[in-house]
Scaffold this motif. Structure first.
Motif, PDB file in Angstrom:
ATOM      1  N   LYS A   1       0.858  -1.178   0.000  1.00  0.00           N
ATOM      2  CA  LYS A   1       0.000   0.000   0.000  1.00  0.00           C
ATOM      3  C   LYS A   1       0.897   1.231   0.000  1.00  0.00           C
ATOM      4  O   LYS A   1       1.901   1.257   0.702  1.00  0.00           O
ATOM      5  CB  LYS A   1      -0.898   0.006   1.238  1.00  0.00           C
TER       6      LYS A   1
ATOM      7  N   THR B   1       0.039  11.543  -2.570  1.00  0.00           N
ATOM      8  CA  THR B   1      -0.463  10.351  -1.886  1.00  0.00           C
ATOM      9  C   THR B   1      -1.136  10.738  -0.576  1.00  0.00           C
ATOM     10  O   THR B   1      -2.230  10.265  -0.261  1.00  0.00           O
ATOM     11  CB  THR B   1       0.693   9.357  -1.635  1.00  0.00           C
TER      12      THR B   1
ATOM     13  N   THR C   1      -4.509  12.610  -1.289  1.00  0.00           N
ATOM     14  CA  THR C   1      -5.539  11.701  -1.791  1.00  0.00           C
ATOM     15  C   THR C   1      -6.100  10.847  -0.654  1.00  0.00           C
ATOM     16  O   THR C   1      -7.308  10.657  -0.551  1.00  0.00           O
ATOM     17  CB  THR C   1      -4.965  10.808  -2.907  1.00  0.00           C
ATOM     18  N   HIS C   2      -5.235  10.361   0.207  1.00  0.00           N
ATOM     19  CA  HIS C   2      -5.684   9.479   1.278  1.00  0.00           C
ATOM     20  C   HIS C   2      -6.365  10.235   2.421  1.00  0.00           C
ATOM     21  O   HIS C   2      -7.371   9.778   2.954  1.00  0.00           O
ATOM     22  CB  HIS C   2      -4.513   8.662   1.822  1.00  0.00           C
TER      23      HIS C   2
END
Length: 154
Positions: A25, A76, A79-80
């Motif tokens: 991930k 990243t 987005t998360h």
């Protein structure tokens, strides 16, 4: 100051976050800590910056690759988390530099990412404990790979 506002002030537009190229991930949240997997210097055309510092790349090119890597890491996170304003602080940064045996400027290369995070999150929250190491190989011949740990609001 808000990290989101700071991005706009700096004229930074985040790229599309990179997709995993293996069984992992890109980010894992555990409690209030965000662990970012190693990111590489992904260009807008989806190609990677490859090369070896001290052979076919100089410190400036490595710095630019590390900054580009940092932009992917911010993408990243955003987005998360939904917003970079949920980042409390950068805790730890680990930078790997693909280089020749005699190259000893790894910290100057990884400053490309470190200075970006400082500029976005501020002098206190954006500067962390850090390691900058040289290595003889990285996946796909990329010039740098960087991972990080952030404290976040969940």
């Amino acid at each position: 100051m808000s990290a989101e506002v700071k991005l706009k002030e700096l004229g930074i537009e985040l790229p599309t976050p990179p997709k995993p190229v293996g069984v992992y991930k890109p980010i894992v949240i555990a409690g209030n800590m965000a662990y970012l997997s190693g990111h590489g210097p992904l260009k807008p055309n989806k190609s990677l910056i490859t090369g070896r510092l001290g052979l076919d790349m100089d410190v400036e090119a490595g710095y630019d690759a590390a900054r580009l890597t940092g932009l992917g890491m911010l993408a990243t996170l955003k987005t998360h988390l939904g917003s970079l304003d949920k980042v409390t602080r950068l805790v730890k940064l680990l930078g790997l530099v693909r280089c020749t045996d005699g190259f000893d400027k790894q910290p100057a290369v990884i400053n490309g990412c470190s200075e970006l995070f400082r500029d976005v999150f501020g002098e206190d929250a954006g500067v962390a404990a850090r390691s900058a190491l040289g290595t003889n190989a990285l996946p796909g011949g990329i010039a740098v790979e960087i991972e990080a740990i952030f404290e976040v609001q969940v």
